[in-house]
Write a protein that holds these residues in place. Structure first.
Motif, PDB file in Angstrom:
ATOM      1  N   ARG A 121       0.827  -1.154   0.042  1.00 37.12           N
ATOM      2  CA  ARG A 121       0.099  -0.006   0.105  1.00 37.12           C
ATOM      3  C   ARG A 121       0.928   1.176  -0.036  1.00 37.12           C
ATOM      4  O   ARG A 121       0.435   1.991  -0.709  1.00 37.12           O
ATOM      5  CB  ARG A 121      -1.088   0.083   1.280  1.00 37.12           C
ATOM      6  CG  ARG A 121      -1.877   1.322   1.271  1.00 37.12           C
ATOM      7  CD  ARG A 121      -2.693   1.426   0.090  1.00 37.12           C
ATOM      8  NE  ARG A 121      -3.478   2.409   0.328  1.00 37.12           N
ATOM      9  CZ  ARG A 121      -4.220   3.154  -0.409  1.00 37.12           C
ATOM     10  NH1 ARG A 121      -4.069   2.780  -1.840  1.00 37.12           N
ATOM     11  NH2 ARG A 121      -5.110   4.190  -0.337  1.00 37.12           N
ATOM     12  N   LEU A 122       2.051   1.308   0.753  1.00 39.28           N
ATOM     13  CA  LEU A 122       2.903   2.326   0.675  1.00 39.28           C
ATOM     14  C   LEU A 122       3.487   2.549  -0.732  1.00 39.28           C
ATOM     15  O   LEU A 122       3.742   3.739  -1.142  1.00 39.28           O
ATOM     16  CB  LEU A 122       3.960   2.004   2.071  1.00 39.28           C
ATOM     17  CG  LEU A 122       5.009   3.169   1.983  1.00 39.28           C
ATOM     18  CD1 LEU A 122       4.421   4.525   2.485  1.00 39.28           C
ATOM     19  CD2 LEU A 122       6.043   2.694   2.756  1.00 39.28           C
ATOM     20  N   ASN A 123       3.814   1.602  -1.388  1.00 42.00           N
ATOM     21  CA  ASN A 123       4.473   1.786  -2.483  1.00 42.00           C
ATOM     22  C   ASN A 123       3.352   2.326  -3.729  1.00 42.00           C
ATOM     23  O   ASN A 123       3.811   3.307  -4.473  1.00 42.00           O
ATOM     24  CB  ASN A 123       4.764   0.350  -3.325  1.00 42.00           C
ATOM     25  CG  ASN A 123       6.195  -0.078  -2.538  1.00 42.00           C
ATOM     26  OD1 ASN A 123       6.713   0.675  -1.997  1.00 42.00           O
ATOM     27  ND2 ASN A 123       6.357  -1.610  -2.557  1.00 42.00           N
ATOM     28  N   GLU A 124       2.236   1.921  -3.533  1.00 41.54           N
ATOM     29  CA  GLU A 124       1.029   2.562  -4.370  1.00 41.54           C
ATOM     30  C   GLU A 124       0.856   3.912  -4.109  1.00 41.54           C
ATOM     31  O   GLU A 124       0.784   4.654  -5.069  1.00 41.54           O
ATOM     32  CB  GLU A 124      -0.454   1.604  -4.025  1.00 41.54           C
ATOM     33  CG  GLU A 124      -0.205   0.293  -4.488  1.00 41.54           C
ATOM     34  CD  GLU A 124      -1.508  -0.632  -4.090  1.00 41.54           C
ATOM     35  OE1 GLU A 124      -2.479   0.103  -3.466  1.00 41.54           O
ATOM     36  OE2 GLU A 124      -1.501  -1.651  -4.278  1.00 41.54           O
ATOM     37  N   VAL A 125       0.876   4.396  -2.623  1.00 46.05           N
ATOM     38  CA  VAL A 125       0.495   5.586  -2.393  1.00 46.05           C
ATOM     39  C   VAL A 125       1.798   6.510  -2.815  1.00 46.05           C
ATOM     40  O   VAL A 125       1.575   7.873  -3.375  1.00 46.05           O
ATOM     41  CB  VAL A 125       0.379   5.759  -0.897  1.00 46.05           C
ATOM     42  CG1 VAL A 125       0.058   7.418  -0.552  1.00 46.05           C
ATOM     43  CG2 VAL A 125      -0.937   5.101  -0.626  1.00 46.05           C
ATOM     44  N   GLU A 126       2.950   6.261  -2.790  1.00 47.36           N
ATOM     45  CA  GLU A 126       4.023   6.951  -2.988  1.00 47.36           C
ATOM     46  C   GLU A 126       4.328   7.035  -4.487  1.00 47.36           C
ATOM     47  O   GLU A 126       4.573   8.123  -5.240  1.00 47.36           O
ATOM     48  CB  GLU A 126       5.472   6.191  -2.511  1.00 47.36           C
ATOM     49  CG  GLU A 126       5.481   6.366  -1.094  1.00 47.36           C
ATOM     50  CD  GLU A 126       6.898   6.092  -0.617  1.00 47.36           C
ATOM     51  OE1 GLU A 126       7.384   6.505   0.436  1.00 47.36           O
ATOM     52  OE2 GLU A 126       7.371   4.864  -0.835  1.00 47.36           O
ATOM     53  N   ALA A 130       4.030  10.620  -6.704  1.00 42.31           N
ATOM     54  CA  ALA A 130       4.967  11.161  -7.438  1.00 42.31           C
ATOM     55  C   ALA A 130       4.535  11.621  -8.770  1.00 42.31           C
ATOM     56  O   ALA A 130       4.877  12.271  -9.369  1.00 42.31           O
ATOM     57  CB  ALA A 130       6.149  10.000  -7.700  1.00 42.31           C
ATOM     58  N   GLN A 131       3.460  10.627  -9.034  1.00 36.14           N
ATOM     59  CA  GLN A 131       2.941  11.002 -10.504  1.00 36.14           C
ATOM     60  C   GLN A 131       2.057  12.262 -10.513  1.00 36.14           C
ATOM     61  O   GLN A 131       2.040  13.130 -11.563  1.00 36.14           O
ATOM     62  CB  GLN A 131       1.846   9.681 -10.880  1.00 36.14           C
ATOM     63  CG  GLN A 131       2.605   8.529 -11.300  1.00 36.14           C
ATOM     64  CD  GLN A 131       1.631   7.467 -11.503  1.00 36.14           C
ATOM     65  OE1 GLN A 131       0.584   7.289 -10.916  1.00 36.14           O
ATOM     66  NE2 GLN A 131       2.047   6.261 -12.138  1.00 36.14           N
ATOM     67  N   ALA A 153       1.076  11.811   6.364  1.00 33.98           N
ATOM     68  CA  ALA A 153       0.446  10.462   6.468  1.00 33.98           C
ATOM     69  C   ALA A 153       1.477   9.268   6.010  1.00 33.98           C
ATOM     70  O   ALA A 153       1.535   8.239   6.602  1.00 33.98           O
ATOM     71  CB  ALA A 153      -1.006  10.161   5.872  1.00 33.98           C
ATOM     72  N   VAL A 154       2.190   9.555   5.054  1.00 30.03           N
ATOM     73  CA  VAL A 154       3.131   8.631   4.522  1.00 30.03           C
ATOM     74  C   VAL A 154       4.326   8.584   5.722  1.00 30.03           C
ATOM     75  O   VAL A 154       4.854   7.488   5.690  1.00 30.03           O
ATOM     76  CB  VAL A 154       3.463   9.157   3.096  1.00 30.03           C
ATOM     77  CG1 VAL A 154       4.914   8.355   2.622  1.00 30.03           C
ATOM     78  CG2 VAL A 154       2.594   9.104   1.832  1.00 30.03           C
ATOM     79  N   ASP A 155       4.537   9.624   6.218  1.00 26.71           N
ATOM     80  CA  ASP A 155       5.817   9.736   7.050  1.00 26.71           C
ATOM     81  C   ASP A 155       5.420   9.096   8.282  1.00 26.71           C
ATOM     82  O   ASP A 155       6.219   7.909   8.671  1.00 26.71           O
ATOM     83  CB  ASP A 155       6.170  10.985   7.486  1.00 26.71           C
ATOM     84  CG  ASP A 155       6.986  11.759   6.249  1.00 26.71           C
ATOM     85  OD1 ASP A 155       7.465  10.987   5.473  1.00 26.71           O
ATOM     86  OD2 ASP A 155       7.040  13.103   6.217  1.00 26.71           O
ATOM     87  N   ASN A 156       4.238   9.183   8.821  1.00 24.62           N
ATOM     88  CA  ASN A 156       3.427   8.664   9.859  1.00 24.62           C
ATOM     89  C   ASN A 156       3.534   6.928   9.622  1.00 24.62           C
ATOM     90  O   ASN A 156       3.944   6.130  10.521  1.00 24.62           O
ATOM     91  CB  ASN A 156       2.124   9.004  10.182  1.00 24.62           C
ATOM     92  CG  ASN A 156       1.737   8.575  11.583  1.00 24.62           C
ATOM     93  OD1 ASN A 156       2.430   8.277  12.494  1.00 24.62           O
ATOM     94  ND2 ASN A 156       0.396   8.896  11.902  1.00 24.62           N
ATOM     95  N   ALA A 157       2.887   6.484   8.537  1.00 29.45           N
ATOM     96  CA  ALA A 157       2.933   5.078   8.211  1.00 29.45           C
ATOM     97  C   ALA A 157       4.326   4.641   8.145  1.00 29.45           C
ATOM     98  O   ALA A 157       4.325   3.294   8.463  1.00 29.45           O
ATOM     99  CB  ALA A 157       2.141   4.976   6.728  1.00 29.45           C
ATOM    100  N   VAL A 192      -5.269  10.668  -3.051  1.00 33.10           N
ATOM    101  CA  VAL A 192      -4.882  11.816  -4.133  1.00 33.10           C
ATOM    102  C   VAL A 192      -6.365  11.597  -4.809  1.00 33.10           C
ATOM    103  O   VAL A 192      -6.862  10.974  -5.379  1.00 33.10           O
ATOM    104  CB  VAL A 192      -3.746  11.090  -4.826  1.00 33.10           C
ATOM    105  CG1 VAL A 192      -3.533  12.189  -6.129  1.00 33.10           C
ATOM    106  CG2 VAL A 192      -2.488  10.898  -4.260  1.00 33.10           C
ATOM    107  N   LYS A 193      -6.761  12.890  -4.872  1.00 25.47           N
ATOM    108  CA  LYS A 193      -8.160  12.941  -5.477  1.00 25.47           C
ATOM    109  C   LYS A 193      -8.081  14.004  -6.627  1.00 25.47           C
ATOM    110  O   LYS A 193      -7.620  14.971  -6.763  1.00 25.47           O
ATOM    111  CB  LYS A 193      -9.290  13.752  -4.500  1.00 25.47           C
ATOM    112  CG  LYS A 193      -8.725  15.096  -3.783  1.00 25.47           C
ATOM    113  CD  LYS A 193      -9.688  15.239  -2.648  1.00 25.47           C
ATOM    114  CE  LYS A 193      -9.157  16.482  -1.678  1.00 25.47           C
ATOM    115  NZ  LYS A 193     -10.046  16.741  -0.639  1.00 25.47           N
TER     116      LYS A 193
END
Length: 208
Positions: A121-126, A130-131, A153-157, A192-193
């Protein structure tokens, strides 16, 4: 045993009524004398505790997931000790339930799966982040915007995921499971919306 039903929110850890539920569990165990029924009840309670943690995870209650995952680990060990006592009177039943506990409540496997899921999930969000950032740089009016709290959120995760890996290395599988589940759910709420293809112009005043 059949899958345990998801407990209602009022009966979940963190609820002011949860102690009543736990008190009732203890009372039922105390009053159950038949070794076969007692073994089945121990298994049922273990299943219920796991479902409670999974439900807390679904609700995004990160702190409670971490806290009760540690307690869950202790409950499983306690359940195994109770089964050892029952083994003296009903060896076949106790051994069967103990084996089922170890299969369904294999904390090491659950922690490993939770870490893998959180990493994916982290890889997907990052990647999405980036995109979008690259796209936004090329065209500021493309209608894409990043949740302003996404970076946090990413840093916290990542912190929770690091804690999960560390706990796993120390064989604290309940804690590892809780930390990894927390990481996954934090990322689940980080989105990301797309707000529109273009920024809409304000409607012009009508000519009277």
């Amino acid at each position: 045993a059949a899958a345990t039903e998801v407990a209602p929110t009022a009966a979940l850890p963190g609820s002011p009524f949860y102690f009543i539920k736990n008190w009732g569990r203890g009372l039922r165990l105390f009053l159950t004398v038949n070794p076969e029924k007692k073994a089945a009840l121990i298994e049922k309670i273990a299943d219920e505790r796991l479902v409670e943690i999974e439900k807390l995870s679904e609700l995004g209650k990160t702190d409670l997931v971490e806290k009760y995952s540690k307690k869950y680990e202790k409950h499983i060990e306690s359940a195994k000790k109770k089964l050892e006592k029952i083994k003296e009177k009903a060896p076949e039943v106790a051994e069967k339930v103990k084996k089922q506990l170890e299969e369904r409540h294999n904390l090491a496997e659950r922690a490993k799966e939770a870490i893998k899921r959180a990493e994916e999930r982290l890889n997907e969000v990052e990647l999405k982040l980036a995109q979008v950032q690259e796209k936004a740089t090329e065209d500021a009016l493309d209608g894409l915007e990043v949740n302003p709290d996404l970076g946090k959120a990413v840093d916290n995760a990542k912190k929770h995921l690091d804690n999960a890996r560390a706990a796993f290395g120390e064989e604290k599988y309940g804690e590892s499971f809780g930390q990894a589940s927390a990481a996954f759910n934090i990322l689940g709420r980080a989105t990301v919306k797309k707000v529109g293809d273009k920024i809409k112009e304000k409607p012009k005043d009508r000519v009277k």
